[in-house]
Design an enzyme around this catalytic site. Structure first.
Site, PDB file in Angstrom:
ATOM      1  N   VAL A 180       0.838  -1.203   0.000  1.00 20.16           N
ATOM      2  CA  VAL A 180       0.000   0.000   0.000  1.00 20.16           C
ATOM      3  C   VAL A 180       0.871   1.250   0.000  1.00 20.16           C
ATOM      4  CG1 VAL A 180      -1.895   1.209   1.129  1.00 20.16           C
ATOM      5  CG2 VAL A 180      -1.793  -1.290   1.204  1.00 20.16           C
ATOM      6  N   ASP A 181       1.979   1.204   0.724  1.00 23.22           N
ATOM      7  CA  ASP A 181       2.930   2.319   0.675  1.00 23.22           C
ATOM      8  C   ASP A 181       3.427   2.527  -0.746  1.00 23.22           C
ATOM      9  OD1 ASP A 181       3.288   3.488   3.275  1.00 23.22           O
ATOM     10  OD2 ASP A 181       4.235   1.629   3.921  1.00 23.22           O
TER      11      ASP A 181
END
Length: 409
Positions: A180-181
């Site tokens: 997700v980062d």
């Protein structure tokens, strides 16, 4: 030095940890000048996120670990204490002459320092100001902090990732890397590039970009989430199985595992022939993909039994010749030993003060006219403080010494 896609773009990067720094690195790879602001003494929190570390000549760990190294090349590190007025003034002076201001502080934190969008806009009306947070600038969760795994859970990704119900180890599972980062870093870069283009064609108008991890992970669920929006049902966890075509999944062979993706009816017929079971392609239960999905457990079990009869290399050769997509399940040693990966140059080497040949992962973009040819090592903490303050702000040695004495840098 060759002209790069973002040559001439100046970025002031106040982001830390991973999502924001990854975006700053992507933009730095593309030729932007990226000045990374770090806390004096401690630096980016990522520097303390555990081993392995590079060590200095005396063998001491010093904040140059793998987490930091993966997201901070092609930047200059400047240490500034933004909690005191003198440090805040340095940031404002630097912000006057940049195109982009990036930050990932909690919502409202920078306002008390006079470094929020409205404050910076008064001194640089054309600024592209990008805020990267966990939950965004609005909504009841906006003040909350969060990390990648929290958003994998809250955004629904973990609910559709992991072993199927009834199998050993069933239950929600986190994706290994901080995916997700990484996706948020990509969205951040897209947003910044779009705003820069808008500014160019609309009379220099800057704007505030709001990017967050929760929005990103929800959007990334794509066809999985669209299933729910169409029929109101959440897809089950499927392990390595596909949800649009079958057979699709990881199959055990005589000496390892293989990922097989049969994407259409033609590929299914060719896969059956390669497995020396052509009769499967004419079986009414398997002729069409919808038939195979309806009888998924049966066709997956048949393929599993057939693939156990020979090695990964054997089946890779068979399926490749048949035009059926497949690949080995590689560990990292095997990834970098792959001749295709080697020819694509996915490992790049840079000179670092503590590692003469430090390996990094290259940027995934390849340009015909503006190739990415320069990879500069992630900087040591504060490595460029003196250079930037002297060259950008014309601070003399006396002023810089005074700022050090009061802890502003």
């Amino acid at each position: 030095m060759s002209i790069m896609p973002l040559s001439g773009i100046k970025i002031l990067d106040l982001t830390r940890v991973l999502a924001g720094p990854l975006s700053g690195q992507m933009l730095g790879d593309l030729g932007a000048e990226v000045i990374k602001i770090e806390r004096p003494g401690a630096g980016d929190e990522a520097r303390a996120f555990g081993p392995p570390y590079l060590t200095d000549p005396e063998g001491r760990e010093n904040g140059n670990n793998s987490f930091y190294l993966c997201a901070n090349r092609n930047k200059k590190s400047v240490t500034v204490n933004i909690a005191i007025p003198e440090g805040q003034e340095i940031i404002r002076q630097l912000a006057k002459d940049v195109d982009v201001f990036m930050e990932n502080y909690k919502v409202g934190d920078l306002k008390r320092y006079g470094l929020d969008y409205e404050s910076i806009k008064t001194i640089n009306p054309g600024i592209v100001y990008c805020s990267v947070t966990g939950f965004g600038q609005t909504g009841p969760y906006a003040p909350r902090a969060g990390y990648d795994a929290i958003f994998q859970a809250m955004g629904g990704l973990m609910s559709v990732t992991g072993h199927m119900d009834g199998e050993p180890g069933a239950g929600p599972m986190k994706v290994g890397p901080s995916i997700v980062d990484y996706m948020t870093g990509m969205n951040t870069s897209i947003g910044i590039l779009s705003a820069l283009y808008h500014r160019k064609v609309n009379n220099g108008a800057g704007q505030h970009i709001d990017v967050c991890l929760l929005d990103t992970v929800i959007a990334s669920l794509s066809h999985y989430l669209q299933i729910y929006l169409v029929n109101g049902k959440s897809p089950p966890r499927r392990g390595t199985w596909g949800n649009g075509s079958l057979p699709l999944g990881v199959f055990r062979c005589a000496d390892g595992e293989l990922m097989l993706v049969v994407g259409n009816d033609g590929q299914f017929a060719r896969a059956c022939a390669a497995l020396e079971a052509p009769e499967l392609a004419t079986n009414p239960k398997f002729v069409k993909n919808n038939d195979r999905v309806a009888n998924g457990n049966e066709i997956m079990a048949i393929f599993a039994d057939l693939l156990l009869n020979n090695t990964v290399a054997h089946w890779l050769d068979k399926f490749e010749k048949a035009g059926v997509p497949c690949g080995p399940v590689n560990d990292f040693d095997q990834v970098f030993a792959d001749p295709h990966v080697a020819e694509r140059g996915m490992r790049v080497t840079v000179k670092h003060k503590f590692a003469p040949e430090l390996s990094l992962i290259r940027n995934a973009l390849t340009f015909s006219e503006t190739p990415i040819t320069e990879y500069r090592a992630p900087p040591l903490l504060g490595e460029h403080t003196q250079e930037v303050l002297a060259n950008k702000l014309a601070y003399d040695e006396k002023k810089i010494a005074q700022l050090k004495q009061i802890g502003a840098i």
